[in-house]
Design a protein around this motif. Structure first.
Motif, short mmCIF file in Angstrom:
data_model
loop_
_atom_site.label_atom_id
_atom_site.label_comp_id
_atom_site.label_asym_id
_atom_site.label_seq_id
_atom_site.Cartn_x
_atom_site.Cartn_y
_atom_site.Cartn_z
N UNK A 133 0.83 -1.20 0.00
CA UNK A 133 0.00 0.00 0.00
C UNK A 133 0.87 1.26 0.00
N UNK A 134 2.14 1.11 0.35
CA UNK A 134 3.06 2.26 0.31
C UNK A 134 3.47 2.58 -1.12
N UNK A 135 3.96 1.56 -1.84
CA UNK A 135 4.48 1.80 -3.18
C UNK A 135 3.44 1.54 -4.27
N UNK A 136 2.36 0.84 -3.90
CA UNK A 136 1.33 0.43 -4.87
C UNK A 136 1.91 -0.47 -5.95
N UNK A 137 2.94 -1.23 -5.58
CA UNK A 137 3.57 -2.16 -6.50
C UNK A 137 3.65 -3.55 -5.87
N UNK A 138 3.86 -4.54 -6.73
CA UNK A 138 3.93 -5.93 -6.28
C UNK A 138 5.21 -6.18 -5.50
N UNK A 139 5.10 -7.07 -4.52
CA UNK A 139 6.26 -7.54 -3.77
C UNK A 139 6.93 -8.63 -4.62
N UNK A 140 8.25 -8.58 -4.67
CA UNK A 140 9.03 -9.53 -5.45
C UNK A 140 10.18 -10.07 -4.61
N UNK A 141 10.52 -11.34 -4.84
CA UNK A 141 11.75 -11.91 -4.29
C UNK A 141 12.77 -11.86 -5.42
N UNK A 176 8.50 -3.31 -5.63
CA UNK A 176 8.88 -2.37 -6.69
C UNK A 176 8.56 -2.88 -8.09
N UNK A 177 7.60 -3.77 -8.22
CA UNK A 177 7.27 -4.32 -9.53
C UNK A 177 5.89 -3.86 -9.99
N UNK A 178 5.83 -3.43 -11.25
CA UNK A 178 4.57 -2.98 -11.83
C UNK A 178 3.66 -4.15 -12.20
N UNK A 179 4.26 -5.30 -12.50
CA UNK A 179 3.51 -6.48 -12.93
C UNK A 179 3.92 -7.68 -12.12
N UNK A 180 3.03 -8.65 -12.06
CA UNK A 180 3.31 -9.88 -11.32
C UNK A 180 3.68 -11.00 -12.29
N UNK A 181 4.84 -11.60 -12.07
CA UNK A 181 5.30 -12.75 -12.84
C UNK A 181 5.77 -13.79 -11.82
N UNK A 182 6.75 -14.58 -12.14
CA UNK A 182 7.21 -15.65 -11.27
C UNK A 182 7.78 -15.21 -9.93
N UNK A 183 8.61 -14.18 -9.93
CA UNK A 183 9.28 -13.74 -8.69
C UNK A 183 8.30 -13.07 -7.73
#
Length: 157
Positions: A122-130, A141-148
């Motif tokens: 909710x802070x960055x409005x971006x997906x969490x990634x590993x 820091x991700x705009x889209x969701x993929x595998x990571x």
């Protein structure tokens, strides 16, 4: 207690918001979980001053988190290692270092299937990634969701 997770984005179009709303309405249980990433490793909280990282082959105490549903439909993660909430820092990395739940400690959830999810800060409005390019450090820091950006929740009741 069960809650419905939802997402509220103020800077997305109405059609995008409707699509996100359709994808994110589901029931998630409060409880204790380990978080497994697409690299097959578990998220760990080594130290408050270090970001969360997915580098453990098995889940023990440092890899246990309590998920709490918030009244606004988001969830928060409490690290059982140090009893601190996971927060998104100024560098978009996730740390288990907060005493309270505010916007930086809230995440919206998108269910992929039974135990697999995407999390949106909710802070960055971006997906969490590993991010495997930085040793599977968790970043929002991700705009889209993929595998990571795919996480498995494993109940630790």
């Amino acid at each position: 207690m069960n809650k419905i997770a939802s997402t509220e984005f103020s800077n997305v179009s109405e059609s995008e918001e409707n699509e996100i709303e359709q994808q994110t309405q589901f029931i998630i249980n409060d409880g204790y979980y380990s978080i497994k990433c697409s690299n097959g490793k578990f998220v760990t909280n080594d130290k408050e001053s270090w970001p969360l990282i997915a580098n453990r082959g098995s889940a023990k105490g440092w890899e246990k988190f309590k998920i709490t549903n918030n009244d606004d439909g988001t969830i928060s993660f409490l690290s059982m290692k140090n009893n601190k909430y996971v927060t998104v820092g100024s560098n978009s990395k996730l740390y288990a270092s907060s005493n309270n739940i505010a916007r930086n400690e809230k995440f919206s959830v998108i269910k992929i299937n039974d135990n697999h999810f995407n999390f949106i800060s909710m802070r960055t409005r971006q997906y969490v990634s590993a991010d495997r390019n930085i040793l599977a450090t968790l970043c929002a820091n991700r705009n889209n969701a993929h595998g990571w950006e795919r996480f498995e929740l494993i109940s630790r009741e």
